[in-house]
Design an enzyme around this catalytic site. Sequence first.
Site: not given
Ligand SMILES: O=c1ccn([C@@H]2O[C@H](COP(=O)(O)O)[C@@H](O)[C@H]2O)c(=O)[nH]1
Length: 278
Positions: A95
Amino acid sequence: MHFASQLARACARHESLLCVGLDPDPAKFPAGLRGDPSRIFDFCARIVDATKDLVCAFKPQIAYFAAHRAEDQLEQLMAYLRRNAPEVPVILDAKRGDIGNTAEQYAREAFERYQADAVTLSPYMGFDSIEPYLKYDGKGLILLCRTSNPGGSDLQFQPLANGERLFEEVARLAAGKWNRDGRLGLVVGATFPAELARVRELAPTLPLLIPGVGAQGGDAAATVQAGWRPDAPIIVSSSRAVLYAGSGEDFAQQARTVAQATRLELQAAQKALPARLS
Ligand SMILES: O=c1ccn([C@@H]2O[C@H](COP(=O)(O)O)[C@@H](O)[C@H]2O)c(=O)[nH]1
């Protein structure tokens, strides 16, 4: 090879829309590894081995490595992925977003140091903050559009002078004048299927990286319905629900079981789409 082609091949070969997010948190590791940041690579490698035939992508999140001074283990993991799952593209979730000359350094970090196939970027500093990444042939750039967190609405939902909301403008730019050589994609949360459908309308063929199924409660079937079309790829990412499915010695097998169930749920939703959409 171009990121979009790598993705299309991996989706077809593994019949999968699932991306496993690699967010290694030592406090959540299984007994034997728990609390030990020096075992981040070992943990991730076991997850990769257990799921690599089930996924269309892996998504390591850089913060989980940097927070533990484990960037060397991220390098090791990227090399491991290239050796052991060469058919699976790797999206570095970083990001990043900064002025041009700093962006050049971030681009170098993502594509030279870590050899990622794609990187996530914040678009809010404008096109000149994205441009340096385009110098790396074939690499994918995935821009935050409508994020999965509740606070995403604070800014992304702000109306502009033309009546559209900010996330809609990001989708338009990414599908249009910013997409100079077809390498942009968008991040849209699975937690907001209506906005996902709107982004798909505005960006009919762009790859969409969709986090939010699993731990954040997004609905896998609604995600496919809103975002997937045969010529419009989606990458549905789940991290914690897969990584921490088990806490015993069989943690990798438990991760595989959850990954397989999610993959099948996504496949079933693809098959259930009306013929006019699929
Ligand atoms: O909008 C967003 C952008 C990035 N993320 C990232 O994805 C994963 C989600 O992890 P989970 O454990 O499946 O919830 C995490 O690395 C976030 O930084 C997001 O969740 N939302």
